[in-house]
Design a protein around this motif. Structure first.
Motif, short mmCIF file in Angstrom:
data_model
loop_
_atom_site.label_atom_id
_atom_site.label_comp_id
_atom_site.label_asym_id
_atom_site.label_seq_id
_atom_site.Cartn_x
_atom_site.Cartn_y
_atom_site.Cartn_z
N ILE A 73 49.85 20.33 36.11
CA ILE A 73 48.85 20.77 37.09
C ILE A 73 47.90 19.62 37.37
O ILE A 73 47.44 18.94 36.44
N SER A 74 47.60 19.40 38.66
CA SER A 74 46.71 18.29 39.03
C SER A 74 45.26 18.75 39.04
O SER A 74 44.98 19.94 38.93
N ASP A 75 44.35 17.80 39.21
CA ASP A 75 42.93 18.15 39.23
C ASP A 75 42.42 18.48 40.64
O ASP A 75 41.24 18.70 40.85
N LYS A 76 43.33 18.54 41.61
CA LYS A 76 42.92 18.84 42.99
C LYS A 76 42.27 20.22 43.08
O LYS A 76 42.78 21.20 42.53
N LYS A 77 41.11 20.27 43.76
CA LYS A 77 40.36 21.53 43.87
C LYS A 77 41.04 22.51 44.80
O LYS A 77 41.68 22.12 45.77
N LEU A 78 40.81 23.78 44.55
CA LEU A 78 41.24 24.82 45.49
C LEU A 78 40.17 24.96 46.57
O LEU A 78 39.02 24.61 46.37
N THR A 79 40.55 25.54 47.70
CA THR A 79 39.55 25.87 48.71
C THR A 79 38.86 27.17 48.31
O THR A 79 39.36 27.92 47.45
N LEU A 80 37.75 27.45 48.96
CA LEU A 80 37.06 28.72 48.68
C LEU A 80 37.97 29.90 49.03
O LEU A 80 37.99 30.90 48.33
N GLN A 81 38.76 29.76 50.11
CA GLN A 81 39.67 30.86 50.48
C GLN A 81 40.71 31.08 49.40
O GLN A 81 41.03 32.22 49.04
N GLN A 82 41.24 30.00 48.87
CA GLN A 82 42.25 30.15 47.80
C GLN A 82 41.64 30.80 46.57
O GLN A 82 42.24 31.68 45.95
N LEU A 83 40.44 30.37 46.20
CA LEU A 83 39.77 30.96 45.03
C LEU A 83 39.49 32.44 45.28
O LEU A 83 39.67 33.29 44.41
N SER A 84 39.05 32.75 46.50
CA SER A 84 38.76 34.14 46.87
C SER A 84 40.03 34.99 46.78
O SER A 84 40.02 36.10 46.22
N ASP A 85 41.11 34.48 47.33
CA ASP A 85 42.37 35.24 47.34
C ASP A 85 42.94 35.40 45.93
O ASP A 85 43.51 36.44 45.59
N LEU A 86 42.78 34.36 45.15
CA LEU A 86 43.25 34.40 43.76
C LEU A 86 42.58 35.54 42.99
O LEU A 86 43.23 36.34 42.31
N LEU A 87 41.26 35.62 43.11
CA LEU A 87 40.51 36.64 42.36
C LEU A 87 40.75 38.03 42.93
O LEU A 87 40.83 39.02 42.20
N TRP A 88 40.88 38.10 44.24
CA TRP A 88 41.17 39.41 44.84
C TRP A 88 42.55 39.87 44.39
O TRP A 88 42.75 41.05 44.07
N SER A 89 43.51 38.96 44.33
CA SER A 89 44.84 39.33 43.83
C SER A 89 44.76 39.81 42.39
O SER A 89 45.40 40.79 42.01
N ALA A 90 43.97 39.13 41.59
CA ALA A 90 43.87 39.48 40.16
C ALA A 90 43.31 40.88 39.98
O ALA A 90 43.88 41.71 39.25
N ASP A 91 42.19 41.17 40.63
CA ASP A 91 41.53 42.45 40.35
C ASP A 91 40.49 42.81 41.43
O ASP A 91 39.46 43.40 41.12
N GLY A 92 40.80 42.45 42.67
CA GLY A 92 39.85 42.74 43.74
C GLY A 92 39.90 44.20 44.17
O GLY A 92 40.86 44.91 43.90
N THR A 93 38.86 44.63 44.85
CA THR A 93 38.80 45.99 45.37
C THR A 93 39.71 46.08 46.59
O THR A 93 39.57 45.31 47.53
N ASN A 94 40.65 47.07 46.55
CA ASN A 94 41.57 47.18 47.70
C ASN A 94 41.53 48.54 48.37
O ASN A 94 42.34 48.83 49.24
N ARG A 95 40.56 49.40 47.95
CA ARG A 95 40.41 50.71 48.60
C ARG A 95 38.94 51.07 48.70
O ARG A 95 38.13 50.63 47.87
N PRO A 96 38.61 51.97 49.65
CA PRO A 96 37.19 52.33 49.83
C PRO A 96 36.57 52.97 48.59
O PRO A 96 35.35 52.89 48.41
N ASP A 97 37.39 53.60 47.73
CA ASP A 97 36.79 54.23 46.54
C ASP A 97 36.52 53.23 45.42
O ASP A 97 36.14 53.62 44.31
N GLY A 98 36.73 51.97 45.67
CA GLY A 98 36.38 50.94 44.68
C GLY A 98 37.51 50.59 43.74
O GLY A 98 37.34 49.73 42.87
N LYS A 99 38.64 51.27 43.87
CA LYS A 99 39.76 50.94 42.99
C LYS A 99 40.35 49.58 43.38
O LYS A 99 40.06 49.04 44.43
#
Ligand SMILES: Cc1cc2nc3c(=O)[nH]c(=O)nc-3n(C[C@H](O)[C@H](O)[C@H](O)COP(=O)(O)O)c2cc1C
Length: 237
Positions: A73-99
């Motif tokens: 793995i290189s030291d190249k930074k991710l973009t804010l969008q990539q970091l946002s998508d990464l965390l949303w994929s991990a455990d982001g809210t995907n429904r209006p009830d907060g699940k």
């Protein structure tokens, strides 16, 4: 640089490799950004993440085919969008009830994700889809024991909490031992979500049991045994 200045200025500049930082009010409506695009910070150092970019390029089946552990793995930074998508994929809210994108037994979310960036450690707040600063400085050496961890732009550390159902002050009816097992399952789902996101984006990832639990626990003020596993993410070399 004092703490206030760090919280205000350093995190986004460093973690995203940006040269143009601004303090916008409408972070959650921002469009996907490139490395030199604007990054929104709250005055208290909170990093507002972008809404998920739901237009993936490859199918789930293709992502499953590409899923693998990568340690080059290189030291190249991710973009804010990539970091946002990464965390949303991990455990982001995907429904209006907060699940969320990962399941949790009885809807009790008992795992926190700490995000270790070169400039500091942050806690992911899924409800607000933002990163709250926890500790400033480079803690990558406590977040792992393998060389690639120390240069990777993002390490996630999955931490068990004994949060009560729906944050009720009453004790949980479920024994702690059982809840710990459920927490491990929850983490397994998050880890795989991150692997699949990375596979879909051509990013590298590896889950790790090797974490300095004592040192990292001291950094984020939790007991060593609360730290379950970590995961390193970045561009492949
Ligand atoms: C619970 C768990 C802990 C792991 N710990 C480490 C680790 O500390 N360091 C590491 O380099 N890989 C670690 N791995 C990754 C495995 O070595 C890897 O998944 C395995 O070799 C299979 O390769 P694949 O993921 O590419 O299919 C871990 C995997 C799991 C599931």
């Amino acid at each position: 640089m004092n703490r206030r200045m760090f919280l205000k200025a350093v995190p986004a500049m460093g973690l995203l490799g940006v040269t143009n930082v601004s303090f916008s009010e409408d972070a959650n409506t921002a469009q996907p950004i490139a490395e030199t695009d604007k990054v929104s910070l709250e005055a208290d150092g909170v990093i507002k993440l972008n809404p998920p970019d739901l237009n993936g390029e490859i199918s789930l089946m293709q992502a499953l085919k590409k899923r693998k552990s990568t340690r080059d793995i290189s030291d190249k930074k991710l973009t804010l969008q990539q970091l946002s998508d990464l965390l949303w994929s991990a455990d982001g809210t995907n429904r209006p009830d907060g699940k969320r994108t990962s399941p949790a037994a009885m809807g009790i979310y008992c795992v926190d994700i700490y995000v270790v960036l070169p400039e500091g450690v942050y806690l992911y707040d899924a409800a607000k889809h933002e990163l709250k600063p926890v500790a400033k400085g480079d803690f990558r050496k406590s977040a792992g024991m393998q060389d690639f961890v120390f240069i990777a732009p993002v390490n996630l550390v999955y931490v068990f909490t004994l949060r009560n159902p729906k944050d009720s002050p009453a004790p949980s009816p479920v024994p702690e031992e059982k809840r710990k097992i459920w927490g491990d399952v929850e983490v397994g789902c998050m880890v795989q979500n991150v692997y699949l996101y990375c596979a879909s984006q051509g990013l590298a990832s590896v889950v790790r049991g090797m974490v300095d639990q004592k040192k990292f626990g001291e950094t984020i003020k939790v007991k060593p045994e609360q730290i379950i596993v970590a995961q390193t993410i970045g561009y492949p070399k």
